[in-house]
Design a protein around this motif. Structure first.
Motif, PDB file in Angstrom:
ATOM      1  N   LEU A 184       9.401   6.765 -12.243  1.00 35.54           N
ATOM      2  CA  LEU A 184       9.539   6.221 -10.898  1.00 35.54           C
ATOM      3  C   LEU A 184       8.175   5.816 -10.343  1.00 35.54           C
ATOM      4  N   GLY A 185       7.170   6.655 -10.547  1.00 35.97           N
ATOM      5  CA  GLY A 185       5.823   6.333 -10.089  1.00 35.97           C
ATOM      6  C   GLY A 185       5.265   5.097 -10.757  1.00 35.97           C
ATOM      7  N   ILE A 186       5.494   4.963 -12.060  1.00 33.67           N
ATOM      8  CA  ILE A 186       5.033   3.777 -12.781  1.00 33.67           C
ATOM      9  C   ILE A 186       5.702   2.521 -12.235  1.00 33.67           C
ATOM     10  N   VAL A 187       7.009   2.600 -11.974  1.00 32.18           N
ATOM     11  CA  VAL A 187       7.733   1.449 -11.427  1.00 32.18           C
ATOM     12  C   VAL A 187       7.177   1.077 -10.046  1.00 32.18           C
ATOM     13  N   LEU A 188       6.910   2.055  -9.207  1.00 30.71           N
ATOM     14  CA  LEU A 188       6.362   1.772  -7.879  1.00 30.71           C
ATOM     15  C   LEU A 188       4.970   1.156  -7.965  1.00 30.71           C
ATOM     16  N   ARG A 190      13.378  21.009 -15.493  1.00 29.41           N
ATOM     17  CA  ARG A 190      12.042  20.697 -14.983  1.00 29.41           C
ATOM     18  C   ARG A 190      11.390  19.556 -15.760  1.00 29.41           C
ATOM     19  N   GLY A 191      11.528  19.555 -17.062  1.00 24.79           N
ATOM     20  CA  GLY A 191      10.949  18.495 -17.887  1.00 24.79           C
ATOM     21  C   GLY A 191      11.578  17.146 -17.623  1.00 24.79           C
ATOM     22  N   SER A 192      12.887  17.133 -17.434  1.00 23.17           N
ATOM     23  CA  SER A 192      13.569  15.871 -17.129  1.00 23.17           C
ATOM     24  C   SER A 192      13.133  15.325 -15.784  1.00 23.17           C
ATOM     25  N   ARG A 193      12.995  16.205 -14.801  1.00 21.76           N
ATOM     26  CA  ARG A 193      12.539  15.763 -13.485  1.00 21.76           C
ATOM     27  C   ARG A 193      11.112  15.220 -13.555  1.00 21.76           C
ATOM     28  N   ARG A 194      10.273  15.843 -14.351  1.00 23.16           N
ATOM     29  CA  ARG A 194       8.899  15.338 -14.508  1.00 23.16           C
ATOM     30  C   ARG A 194       8.911  13.945 -15.106  1.00 23.16           C
ATOM     31  N   ALA A 195       9.743  13.717 -16.116  1.00 26.64           N
ATOM     32  CA  ALA A 195       9.825  12.392 -16.738  1.00 26.64           C
ATOM     33  C   ALA A 195      10.367  11.355 -15.763  1.00 26.64           C
ATOM     34  N   ILE A 196      11.383  11.726 -14.986  1.00 28.10           N
ATOM     35  CA  ILE A 196      11.968  10.797 -14.021  1.00 28.10           C
ATOM     36  C   ILE A 196      10.941  10.423 -12.951  1.00 28.10           C
ATOM     37  N   PHE A 197      10.237  11.419 -12.407  1.00 32.82           N
ATOM     38  CA  PHE A 197       9.236  11.123 -11.373  1.00 32.82           C
ATOM     39  C   PHE A 197       8.069  10.327 -11.936  1.00 32.82           C
ATOM     40  N   PHE A 198       7.704  10.570 -13.194  1.00 34.73           N
ATOM     41  CA  PHE A 198       6.643   9.786 -13.811  1.00 34.73           C
ATOM     42  C   PHE A 198       7.054   8.327 -13.941  1.00 34.73           C
ATOM     43  N   VAL A 235       3.276   9.990  -9.830  1.00 37.33           N
ATOM     44  CA  VAL A 235       2.695  10.138 -11.175  1.00 37.33           C
ATOM     45  C   VAL A 235       1.815  11.385 -11.250  1.00 37.33           C
ATOM     46  N   VAL A 236       0.958  11.579 -10.262  1.00 31.48           N
ATOM     47  CA  VAL A 236       0.075  12.755 -10.271  1.00 31.48           C
ATOM     48  C   VAL A 236       0.898  14.032 -10.171  1.00 31.48           C
ATOM     49  N   GLY A 237       1.928  14.034  -9.333  1.00 29.00           N
ATOM     50  CA  GLY A 237       2.779  15.217  -9.202  1.00 29.00           C
ATOM     51  C   GLY A 237       3.506  15.565 -10.479  1.00 29.00           C
ATOM     52  N   SER A 238       3.944  14.558 -11.213  1.00 28.30           N
ATOM     53  CA  SER A 238       4.636  14.852 -12.471  1.00 28.30           C
ATOM     54  C   SER A 238       3.661  15.313 -13.548  1.00 28.30           C
ATOM     55  N   ILE A 239       2.472  14.768 -13.550  1.00 28.35           N
ATOM     56  CA  ILE A 239       1.480  15.185 -14.554  1.00 28.35           C
ATOM     57  C   ILE A 239       0.991  16.601 -14.278  1.00 28.35           C
ATOM     58  N   TRP A 241       0.830  -1.203   0.000  1.00 25.87           N
ATOM     59  CA  TRP A 241       0.000   0.000   0.000  1.00 25.87           C
ATOM     60  C   TRP A 241       0.867   1.257   0.000  1.00 25.87           C
ATOM     61  N   VAL A 242       1.957   1.222   0.743  1.00 28.44           N
ATOM     62  CA  VAL A 242       2.844   2.382   0.809  1.00 28.44           C
ATOM     63  C   VAL A 242       3.459   2.658  -0.558  1.00 28.44           C
ATOM     64  N   THR A 243       3.944   1.614  -1.232  1.00 30.58           N
ATOM     65  CA  THR A 243       4.533   1.829  -2.554  1.00 30.58           C
ATOM     66  C   THR A 243       3.478   2.260  -3.571  1.00 30.58           C
ATOM     67  N   LEU A 244       2.262   1.747  -3.454  1.00 26.10           N
ATOM     68  CA  LEU A 244       1.190   2.162  -4.361  1.00 26.10           C
ATOM     69  C   LEU A 244       0.871   3.645  -4.169  1.00 26.10           C
ATOM     70  N   ILE A 245       0.746   4.081  -2.934  1.00 24.99           N
ATOM     71  CA  ILE A 245       0.439   5.491  -2.653  1.00 24.99           C
ATOM     72  C   ILE A 245       1.583   6.395  -3.106  1.00 24.99           C
ATOM     73  N   MET A 246       2.819   5.991  -2.841  1.00 20.89           N
ATOM     74  CA  MET A 246       3.963   6.788  -3.284  1.00 20.89           C
ATOM     75  C   MET A 246       4.024   6.865  -4.810  1.00 20.89           C
ATOM     76  N   GLY A 247       3.706   5.775  -5.490  1.00 20.06           N
ATOM     77  CA  GLY A 247       3.700   5.777  -6.945  1.00 20.06           C
ATOM     78  C   GLY A 247       2.625   6.686  -7.510  1.00 20.06           C
TER      79      GLY A 247
END
Length: 74
Positions: A60-64, A50-58, A26-30, A16-22
């Motif tokens: 990362l969220g998908i992986v989580l 900023r664009g690179s960080r958005r892609a990285i966080f997106f 994803v929402v934060g990057s979008i 649940w923790v990894t799902l919420i973090m993911g």
């Protein structure tokens, strides 16, 4: 709660923790949240914009999210 209770809770419910973090990642990057995607003043701000960080966080969220779902399936 003390540290041992928090650790026991996280070990019991890590899916649940990894799902919420993911989802938050994803929402934060979008939605381009400043606290997550703004590179100003960060140690490696000259490497990633900023664009690179958005892609990285997106990604990362998908992986989580995938990791969390795979733990339930398997």
């Amino acid at each position: 709660m003390n540290g041992e209770q928090i650790t026991a809770f996280l070990q019991a419910h890590w899916e649940w923790v990894t799902l919420i973090m993911g989802i938050v990642s994803v929402v934060g990057s979008i939605l381009n949240w400043n606290w997550m995607c703004d590179p100003t003043g960060k140690p490696d701000s000259h490497r990633y914009g900023r664009g690179s960080r958005r892609a990285i966080f997106f990604l990362l969220g998908i992986v989580l999210i995938v990791t969390s779902i795979m733990s339930w399936v398997l």
